[in-house]
Design an enzyme around this catalytic site. Structure first.
Site, mmCIF file in Angstrom:
data_model
loop_
_atom_site.group_PDB
_atom_site.id
_atom_site.type_symbol
_atom_site.label_atom_id
_atom_site.label_comp_id
_atom_site.label_asym_id
_atom_site.label_seq_id
_atom_site.Cartn_x
_atom_site.Cartn_y
_atom_site.Cartn_z
ATOM 1 N N PRO A 192 0.782 -1.232 0.000
ATOM 2 C CA PRO A 192 0.000 0.000 0.000
ATOM 3 C C PRO A 192 0.816 1.286 0.000
ATOM 4 O O PRO A 192 0.243 2.366 -0.106
ATOM 5 C CB PRO A 192 -0.823 -0.120 1.285
ATOM 6 C CG PRO A 192 0.026 -0.959 2.177
ATOM 7 C CD PRO A 192 0.727 -1.938 1.292
ATOM 8 N N ASP A 201 3.571 1.260 -11.548
ATOM 9 C CA ASP A 201 2.343 2.050 -11.510
ATOM 10 C C ASP A 201 2.633 3.453 -10.988
ATOM 11 O O ASP A 201 3.587 3.677 -10.243
ATOM 12 C CB ASP A 201 1.333 1.396 -10.566
ATOM 13 C CG ASP A 201 0.627 0.211 -11.199
ATOM 14 O OD1 ASP A 201 0.828 -0.026 -12.395
ATOM 15 O OD2 ASP A 201 -0.110 -0.489 -10.471
ATOM 16 N N LYS A 239 -1.342 4.550 -14.752
ATOM 17 C CA LYS A 239 -2.634 4.984 -15.275
ATOM 18 C C LYS A 239 -3.353 5.723 -14.158
ATOM 19 O O LYS A 239 -3.676 5.128 -13.122
ATOM 20 C CB LYS A 239 -3.460 3.785 -15.745
ATOM 21 C CG LYS A 239 -2.825 2.991 -16.875
ATOM 22 C CD LYS A 239 -3.731 1.899 -17.407
ATOM 23 C CE LYS A 239 -3.839 0.737 -16.458
ATOM 24 N NZ LYS A 239 -2.583 -0.026 -16.374
ATOM 25 N N GLY A 257 -0.215 -2.166 -4.111
ATOM 26 C CA GLY A 257 -1.061 -3.182 -3.504
ATOM 27 C C GLY A 257 -0.690 -4.567 -3.969
ATOM 28 O O GLY A 257 0.476 -4.949 -3.996
ATOM 29 N N THR A 311 -2.543 -5.887 -0.135
ATOM 30 C CA THR A 311 -3.485 -5.066 -0.882
ATOM 31 C C THR A 311 -3.965 -3.879 -0.038
ATOM 32 O O THR A 311 -3.886 -3.898 1.197
ATOM 33 C CB THR A 311 -4.666 -5.905 -1.381
ATOM 34 O OG1 THR A 311 -5.457 -5.117 -2.281
ATOM 35 C CG2 THR A 311 -5.535 -6.377 -0.235
ATOM 36 N N MET A 320 -10.769 2.903 -5.337
ATOM 37 C CA MET A 320 -10.933 3.902 -6.403
ATOM 38 C C MET A 320 -12.343 4.487 -6.412
ATOM 39 O O MET A 320 -12.971 4.629 -7.462
ATOM 40 C CB MET A 320 -10.611 3.266 -7.771
ATOM 41 C CG MET A 320 -9.213 2.672 -7.839
ATOM 42 S SD MET A 320 -8.933 1.573 -9.270
ATOM 43 C CE MET A 320 -9.871 0.110 -8.778
#
Length: 449
Positions: free
Chosen positions: A208, A231, A253, A285, A314, A366
């Site tokens: 995380p 990421d 992204k 995650g 995660t 999200m």
């Protein structure tokens, strides 16, 4: 160096253990694990004949006089002797041992500090993969073929090094022994034809955000990678754990920003592995929880390229823990569901009626920008407006921020967590357990009288 470390083959050979109790049992068990023929003896009745044919004697009576007496008998019989906790009476000493199925590391301080040796053993155990013995077996399997096929010593050494450090090694350590053998055979054929062998892709969970929450395997792979495709949500503190000369490529992204398409990421992974690189695809995650790691594995599998997956903590687990929220609780929640907040307005919907029930925790990924739609769907499915909620932004990171309230106020709470491109990643937790976030402050470590 006072003591020369030797690895002694005890299989089928006589080893005498004199004494009873934990120390004697430990030495007997270690000798048996090496295949020794262990004979247990009592201190008061030992004679030189008892040691006839023995290759070693261990003494652990916890009595100084008895230890010294047995030591004299063993020396008279001409057998090397070790007396527990009495370095002056030892011909050899017992190191701290790390055993990985035949790969053995011994740590000794020459008897000066067994505690230090134990501490060092713990550090080495943490650094060595559990399946290291499988890797040694793989190397043994191919050693004769490599020696026969690659006659140039420098090329042979380079191949053998790649065998224990490269793609085949990583597959073996991940438990895919058949895949490791296939890759090793392919690399041997490539060496024969003087071709560049394939690399390998590791789909790795970065956790995380707190770099100390990386798994040991993830940290090891960051030090081995030629290239890291990461990421946007992977923080600099995690990337700082990478090898100094690794190529770091952001393929993130983020909503509302220019970014890589998933198909382009898949193609880049395939291109680099075909070129022989060790590639870490680093995902915030866990790569298989809303991380699209499965799609990247599909692309690598379709291209016939080797890959492994390293799970990560995660966001739901990391953020909930750092905010003091138990996702399940005997009195409040017997189930937990991870839900994506993307598409809350118009996308494919989960079965909200099955999720909006008491005793159930929702961890919504999200979802800050879709908070209004999420609230409406949960209320329409029967959730009570008074249901506790918590929003954890930048969970486990230095800038962590937690807001708590009720489901009816979710949109208002989320507004401050979704402001522009500067907002950090947020997780929404819905359910009675979310109220624990307001109680998470620890008491002082010491009481002031």
């Amino acid at each position: 160096m006072r003591h020369l470390p030797l690895l002694f083959d005890l299989a089928g050979r006589k080893v005498a253990i004199v004494g009873e109790g934990a120390k004697a049992d430990l030495r007997a068990n270690l000798a048996r694990s090496a295949g020794a023929d262990v004979r247990r003896l009592k201190a008061g009745s030992v004679t030189a004949r008892d040691f006839q044919g023995a290759v070693a004697v261990f003494v652990a009576t916890d009595d100084e006089a008895a230890d010294a007496a047995v030591h004299r008998v063993a020396k008279a019989a001409g057998v090397p002797v070790n007396v527990a906790d009495r370095p002056a009476l030892c011909d050899f000493i017992m190191p701290a041992i790390v055993d990985r199925d035949g790969v053995v590391v011994a740590i000794s301080t020459g008897g000066a500090s067994p505690t230090l040796a134990t501490v060092l053993r713990g550090r080495i155990e943490a650094a060595l993969p559990e399946r290291l013995g499988v890797l040694a077996g793989l190397a043994a399997t191919f050693r004769a073929q490599v020696n026969a096929l690659i006659t140039d010593p420098a090329r042979r050494r380079a191949f053998l090094r790649r065998l224990v450090e490269g793609p085949a090694a990583r597959l073996a350590l991940a438990g895919d022994e058949a895949g490791a053998r296939r890759v090793a055979l392919g690399e041997l054929d490539a060496a024969r034809r003087r071709l560049t062998p394939y690399g390998i892709a590791h789909i790795v969970g970065a956790g995380p955000g707190d770099p100390d929450l990386l798994t040991l395997k993830a940290a090891q792979l960051l030090q081995e990678a030629d290239a890291i495709l990461h990421d946007d949500l992977v923080p600099p503190a995690v990337l700082a754990r990478a090898r100094r000369d690794a190529e770091i490529v952001s393929v993130g992204k983020r909503k509302g920003r220019p970014s890589w398409a998933q198909a382009d990421i898949d193609a880049e992974l395939v291109r680099r592995v075909r070129a022989g690189q060790t590639v870490v695809r680093l995902k915030a995650g866990d790569p298989f929880v809303f991380g699209r790691g499965g799609e990247e594995v599909d692309a690598l599998r379709a291209a016939g390229l080797p890959w492994t997956v390293v799970p990560g903590i995660t966001a739901a687990l990391g953020c909930a823990a750092s905010a003091g929220i138990p996702l399940t609780h005997r009195r409040h929640a017997s189930a937990v569901t991870f839900v994506s907040g993307h598409g809350a307005k118009d996308g494919k919907q989960p079965a909200w009626a099955l999720l909006a029930v008491e005793g159930h925790t929702l961890a919504i990924y999200m979802g800050a920008s879709e908070a209004s739609a999420l609230r409406d769907r949960l209320l329409a499915a029967g959730a009570a407006p008074s249901t506790p909620v918590a929003i954890v932004e930048n969970g486990t990171r230095p800038g962590q921020r937690v807001s708590t309230g009720r489901l009816g106020d979710l949109a208002r709470l989320a507004a401050s967590h979704a402001k522009g491109v500067a907002a950090g990643p947020s997780l929404i937790i819905v359910g009675d357990v979310a109220a624990y976030a307001a109680l998470s402050e620890n008491p002082p470590l010491a009481k002031v009288s």
